[in-house]
Structures are given as C-alpha cells and as structure tokens.
Design an enzyme around this catalytic site. Structure first.
Site: not given
Ligand code: ACO
Length: 324
Positions: A281, A251, A112
């Site tokens: 996500n 994020h 990520c």
C-alpha cells in the site's frame, strides 16, 4: 472543454523489501502476509531519499509521456501524507526541481484518496481555464512506519505516480469525480503525534506516536462498503452499468478487499488492475502507479472506460470515471 490525462509516469525506489525480510523484523510469515493481504514485496526509499525526490522522477516521466514542457505547467499538486517537511509544501520543491517556472504549487492531504481528490481539483481548474496541471501522488510510508508493529509494517511501501491533466475538446477525458468523507471514523487510521495536537517531543518518540496506527479489521469492513457504494454512485451518475467498464484501477491496500468489492459489483477479476503484490500500500501513490503500469502495458487504450476507486484515512473515499 474536458480535462484529459495526456501522460502518466511512476517511480519506485530501487530497494526491494520482501516478506522474508520482514520475518526478520517482527513475528510474521510470508504465508500470513500473502494470504491476508496479497503483498509479496514493497519498495523502500534509501536513507535521505524523500517524498519530493520520488515525485520529481514520476513527474518527469509523466511530462515526457504527455509531451508537455515543465514551463507550460499552470499548477502542480502533490497528494501526500509523508511530505519532505511540515512546511514548505512538497509541491514547491517539485516545482523548483522540474523548472516549472509559472506553476502554482501546493500539497493535498487526503491519505490514500489524495490522488483522486487532486485529480478532481485539476479537473475543475482545467475545465475553467488552466491548460496543464501535473498531479502527483508520492509517499515515503516507510518514514511513518513502526518497524516493530506487525499489524502495520507488513502493509506499506514507498513510491510515486503522476499524471498530466490537459485541456482538450471532444468526448475523451474525465467524465466525473466523486469525493466523500466521514471524520467520525478519524481514529481508524492515524498518525497520533507530530502535528499541532501533540507536537514532536521525547515523550512522543518514546511512545512511538509518530508512527501510523490502524484498526485494520474495522477499516477492512468500511473499505469494502465504501468502494462498492462509490463505484455504484459513479456508474449511476453517468447512466452506465458495470459491464461498460474496461478497467477498474483501485487503491492497492488488500487483495481480499478488492476480491470482495469485485464480487459485490459483479466485476470480472481480469478487469481489475492489480500490482499490490509488488508495491504494498503506497497510499496516495498507489492509484497513479497502477494507472501508469496499466497504460504502459497497453491495458488502457484510446476510448477505454476506466474507473479509479480509492479509500483511506480520514476516512475518505473517492472515485473518478475517465474516457481514455
Ligand atoms: N503477521 C502475523 N499475524 C498477524 C500480523 C502479521 N503481520 N498482523 C496481525 N496479525 C494477527 C493479529 O494479531 C491477529 O491475531 P489474534 O487473532 O491472535 O489477535 C490475527 O492476525 C488477525 O488479525 P486481524 O487484524 O483480524 O487480521 P485481518 O484479517 O483483518 O488482516 C489487515 C489485517 C491485513 C490489516 C486487514 O485488516 C486490512 O487490510 N485492513 C484494511 C487496511 C486498509 O485498507 N487501509 C486503508 C488505507 S491505509 C491509509 O489510508 C494510509
């Protein structure tokens, strides 16, 4: 000489999967997913639609926004953990599709955090002589998602975001980047098989080891601590306080993580860019998609102070401070 983001772009596959759709796959509910994560829906790639396909679309939009021709790119970096193939690099497929005839191309694996890590590599190259670098975060998380595991399948989505980083003089541009890691926590989020430790085999597939596994609750606590710590480090390095920030683009993993981080930092919620309700996500694509939406919505203006904050498998965590 500074490195400046001169254009952004993003792309998401057409198919939308809602929480209600997931209720038909695993024992979950729209209410649980919304309350525990903030996610309502996510985009899912079509069969045969791969990481480079998403990356090319996002890359084209970023190049158009920057007014940079593919042939003028010096380098293409694709941050991903779901590339088309183990080799060649997805960035090479993107380089060919874009017609970026003189660009170097490689992938960067930092889960990520991939986009912020790649941004920092681009920053270093541009400050030492390159003119234009295309940085893309692109993920087909649905390819490594176990659709029978309710602990993970409700969290992830597919998409791509991109930014053109160009040489620029003046005060605007990337002010600093901060990159961290702690491999002692590598088992909190992992795809156990498919690499050299446990190559693909019938046994691997039978045990569903080609899919992402996550210890969500432990990851949650470290995520809050790390995002707070790196945001404070970034502000201190630039002798700024939190009030100076115009927009925080984090994020997009979990709404509750971001609420906790903003409370700890004393950052008003209206200064946080949020779109995880619509994307889930998307790993390395998450920050560049959110950044592109913020730019196109007019939430980032010339002179705005923008902080990116990332966290993910590795573990890794990272930030960047940008004078837009
Ligand atoms: N639907 C219904 N119930 C569920 C679901 C679901 N989809 N998933 C888990 N549960 C249950 C659990 O089984 C558990 O039940 P039990 O108490 O009977 O055992 C209960 O809900 C609570 O589970 P927790 O894991 O404690 O739930 P938590 O509040 O921690 O939320 C979540 C889970 C959403 C995964 C959260 O921990 C999280 O977001 N963690 C961080 C994720 C993250 O930031 N990852 C980093 C990036 S990922 C990358 O790098 C690729």
């Amino acid at each position: 000489m500074r490195a400046r983001i001169t254009g952004t772009g993003s792309y998401a596959p057409a198919r939308i999967m809602t929480n209600a759709d997931l209720e038909g796959l695993v024992a979950t509910s729209d209410e649980w997913i919304r309350e525990r994560t903030g996610i309502r829906e996510r985009h899912i790639a079509a069969t045969g639609e791969a990481c480079s396909d998403l990356a090319v679309q996002a890359g084209k939009r970023a190049l158009a926004a920057a007014g940079v021709a593919p042939a003028d790119l010096d380098m293409i970096l694709v941050a991903t953990c779901t590339g088309d193939y183990p080799l060649p690099a997805t960035a090479c497929l993107v380089q060919y599709q874009l017609g970026a005839t003189k660009a170097a191309a490689c992938d960067l694996a930092a889960a990520c955090c991939g986009f912020v890590y790649a941004l920092s590599v681009a920053d270093a190259y541009v400050r030492t002589g390159m003119k234009h670098v295309l940085v893309i975060g692109s993920e087909v998380m649905s390819a490594i998602t176990d659709w029978t595991d309710r602990n993970t399948c409700v969290l992830f989505g597919d998409g791509a975001g991109a930014a053109v980083i160009s040489a620029s003089d003046g005060e605007r541009g990337i002010l600093s980047t901060h990159l961290r890691s702690d491999g002692a926590l590598c088992d909190l989020i992992a795809v156990p098989a498919g690499g050299s430790r446990q190559p693909a085999s019938e046994k691997v597939v039978g045990e569903r080891l080609q899919y992402i596994k996550m210890k969500g609750n432990e990851t949650f606590k470290v995520a809050v601590r790390s995002l707070e710590e790196i945001a404070r480090e970034t502000l201190a390095a630039n002798q700024l306080t939190i009030d100076a920030l115009d927009l925080y683009v984090p994020h997009q993993a979990n709404m509750r993580i971001l609420n906790a981080v903003s409370d700890r930092l004393g950052l008003p919620k209206e200064k946080i860019m949020l779109n995880l309700d619509r994307y889930g996500n998307t790993s390395a694509a998450s920050i560049p998609i959110a950044l592109d939406e913020a730019v196109r919505a007019g939430r980032v203006k010339d002179g705005s102070l923008v902080m990116l904050g990332a966290f993910g498998a590795g573990l890794t965590w990272a930030s960047a401070l940008i004078r837009w």
